[in-house]
Design a protein around this motif. Sequence first.
Motif, PDB file in Angstrom:
ATOM      1  N   MET A   1      -6.940  -6.260   4.719  1.00 58.31           N
ATOM      2  CA  MET A   1      -7.660  -5.126   3.989  1.00 58.31           C
ATOM      3  C   MET A   1      -8.920  -5.649   3.643  1.00 58.31           C
ATOM      4  SD  MET A   1      -6.279  -4.357   0.245  1.00 58.31           S
ATOM      5  CE  MET A   1      -7.100  -4.134  -1.413  1.00 58.31           C
ATOM      6  N   ARG A   2      -9.275  -6.003   2.419  1.00 59.74           N
ATOM      7  CA  ARG A   2     -10.942  -6.417   2.399  1.00 59.74           C
ATOM      8  C   ARG A   2     -11.251  -7.536   3.172  1.00 59.74           C
ATOM      9  NH1 ARG A   2      -9.426  -4.725  -3.480  1.00 59.74           N
ATOM     10  NH2 ARG A   2      -7.334  -5.084  -2.484  1.00 59.74           N
ATOM     11  N   ALA A 130      -3.414   4.066   8.880  1.00 63.26           N
ATOM     12  CA  ALA A 130      -3.360   2.650   8.488  1.00 63.26           C
ATOM     13  C   ALA A 130      -3.723   1.929   9.692  1.00 63.26           C
ATOM     14  CB  ALA A 130      -1.843   2.507   8.252  1.00 63.26           C
ATOM     15  N   HIS A 131      -4.358   0.710   9.247  1.00 67.20           N
ATOM     16  CA  HIS A 131      -4.575  -0.207  10.474  1.00 67.20           C
ATOM     17  C   HIS A 131      -3.635  -0.978  10.657  1.00 67.20           C
ATOM     18  CE1 HIS A 131      -5.329  -4.079   8.196  1.00 67.20           C
ATOM     19  NE2 HIS A 131      -5.551  -3.543   7.259  1.00 67.20           N
ATOM     20  N   LEU A 132      -3.489  -0.972  12.259  1.00 65.92           N
ATOM     21  CA  LEU A 132      -2.635  -1.748  13.021  1.00 65.92           C
ATOM     22  C   LEU A 132      -2.852  -3.324  13.038  1.00 65.92           C
ATOM     23  CD1 LEU A 132      -2.530   0.776  16.073  1.00 65.92           C
ATOM     24  CD2 LEU A 132      -0.682   0.176  14.823  1.00 65.92           C
ATOM     25  N   SER A 157       2.339  -7.233   4.003  1.00 67.34           N
ATOM     26  CA  SER A 157       1.829  -6.229   3.304  1.00 67.34           C
ATOM     27  C   SER A 157       0.422  -5.563   3.964  1.00 67.34           C
ATOM     28  CB  SER A 157       1.246  -6.842   2.028  1.00 67.34           C
ATOM     29  OG  SER A 157       0.392  -5.739   1.011  1.00 67.34           O
ATOM     30  N   ASP A 158      -0.330  -6.323   4.512  1.00 69.73           N
ATOM     31  CA  ASP A 158      -1.626  -6.051   5.227  1.00 69.73           C
ATOM     32  C   ASP A 158      -1.416  -6.201   6.629  1.00 69.73           C
ATOM     33  OD1 ASP A 158      -4.179  -5.362   5.635  1.00 69.73           O
ATOM     34  OD2 ASP A 158      -4.919  -7.290   4.691  1.00 69.73           O
ATOM     35  N   ASN A 159      -1.043  -5.092   7.458  1.00 64.54           N
ATOM     36  CA  ASN A 159      -0.934  -3.760   6.844  1.00 64.54           C
ATOM     37  C   ASN A 159       0.369  -3.265   7.203  1.00 64.54           C
ATOM     38  OD1 ASN A 159      -1.421  -1.465   5.557  1.00 64.54           O
ATOM     39  ND2 ASN A 159      -2.638  -0.738   7.320  1.00 64.54           N
ATOM     40  N   LEU A 217      -4.435   3.672   4.268  1.00 64.76           N
ATOM     41  CA  LEU A 217      -3.494   3.262   3.614  1.00 64.76           C
ATOM     42  C   LEU A 217      -3.509   1.767   4.102  1.00 64.76           C
ATOM     43  CD1 LEU A 217      -2.490   6.406   3.763  1.00 64.76           C
ATOM     44  CD2 LEU A 217      -0.218   5.561   4.138  1.00 64.76           C
ATOM     45  N   ASP A 218      -3.757   1.021   3.128  1.00 64.73           N
ATOM     46  CA  ASP A 218      -4.127  -0.483   3.243  1.00 64.73           C
ATOM     47  C   ASP A 218      -3.156  -1.292   2.402  1.00 64.73           C
ATOM     48  OD1 ASP A 218      -4.950  -2.793   4.294  1.00 64.73           O
ATOM     49  OD2 ASP A 218      -6.884  -1.855   4.353  1.00 64.73           O
ATOM     50  N   SER A 219      -2.191  -2.070   2.738  1.00 60.18           N
ATOM     51  CA  SER A 219      -1.543  -3.147   1.843  1.00 60.18           C
ATOM     52  C   SER A 219      -0.800  -2.357   0.598  1.00 60.18           C
ATOM     53  CB  SER A 219      -2.684  -3.916   1.503  1.00 60.18           C
ATOM     54  OG  SER A 219      -3.433  -4.645   2.522  1.00 60.18           O
TER      55      SER A 219
HETATM   56 ZN   LIG Z   1      -6.050  -4.258   5.310  1.00 57.84          ZN
END
Ligand SMILES: [Zn+2]
Length: 447
Positions: A1-2, A130-132, A157-159, A217-219
């Motif tokens: 995420m961030r 959602a990032h892979l 969680s991420d991600n 959709l992230d984490s």
């Molecule tokens: Zn992320």
Amino acid sequence: MREFISIHRGRFITAMTFGLVSVLCAYSAVRAETSYVLSPRVKEAYNLLSTNPAVRKGLDFIKADHEKTLAEQKQICTIPAPPFQEQTRAGDYRKRLAPLGLRGIRMDTEGNVFGLLPGTGKGPRLLVAAHLDTVFDKGIDTSVKEKDGKLYAPGISDNSRGLAALLSILRAFQASRVKTIGDILFCGNVGEEGLGDLRGVKALFREHKDIDGFISLDSAGAENIIFLGTGSHRYEITYKGPGGHSFSAFGLPSATHALGRAIARIADLKTPQDPKTTFTVGTVRGGTSVNSIAAEASLQMDMRSNSEKELLELEAKFMDIVKGAAAEENVRWGSDKMTVQIKLVGDRPAGYQPPDAVLVQAAWASTEAVGQKPKLGEPGSTDSNLPISMGIPAITVGGGGKDGGTHSPGEWFDPTDAYLGPQRIFLTIIGLVGLEGVSTPLLPRRK
Ligand SMILES: [Zn+2]
């Protein structure tokens, strides 16, 4: 995420602390706006939707789907996906999307995997992604350990959570037969973390000019709504000169001296507090030995702002300084041998949209509808930065549950009531694209 965490973690603890503090300060300004007011239109839409039998069925389905979603989250987590090496996980994700009712599932040249859930027509088109990728190298142990009800694994969680939540939402559409008016593109995208530099969403928005809104959709989490993008530009600057003996070759321009000139000027730059705009020379290196005129010296500079305009202004001043420093060093010694190489190593655009933008409103109403307390998140550096900077409404929201230690090997996920994440996103999506015969799309189409 961030992504700011990934860049600084373990390398510049001070910089990380500074980054977090700055982000939190910017956020407090947003939060100080006291109570959040939903527009009558959004209120009405969510009154209709949250009591609609088909929508209720979808929400119930997501709750019942909790264990399956968790199982998928764990499976996805075990497939390593470092930046630029998302292929295996992307291939696996494509297979998971296949039975879920999407049309035209494919992988684009960048490596994004997506398919379309068509609406009844004439509605907006929403991209839900959602990032892979993860921040971790391929060698890291991604097996999932369970202890005291929590799951432990890098990337759990991420991600992995965002990816699994997206699949549960798709199953809910299938099970409930909710018929939306607008189209929804569901996507597992590449390139969110670190030097991936948002290459996945950049490709998506380059190739699909008809996207009207974006949800990332992230984490974890089921309350936070990130709607502001902190932009960052990063540069590596290298001064190169002839080099020589400190005594016998005295009179030649020095790369370290040029670097020093640049840093002294950079240190005196002034940037606004609001919109928050920051800079730092993060690293310096160079020189050959104590008795050499330096042939090479370089710095890495990080610039951030919540405003793209301020970011570009800061960047322009920075460019003048680094070029000027080479010129001054040449003038000082009557030379033309000092040169400067400028390399962009990070580019994330900043993006602003008002807190009452319709996407934020829809997410807010949906969060309340599932019994949670919505919160406006601090400005982030996520996939949403890009669309927001393009004027396309976008938010980044969590996939439910709680997490900690993200971007570290000790990352954990607490699955307690995690279904609330996909539930609220399911509701957010339906409100935005509209439910046939029940509510018109809240998300306007772009021309
Ligand atoms: Zn992320």
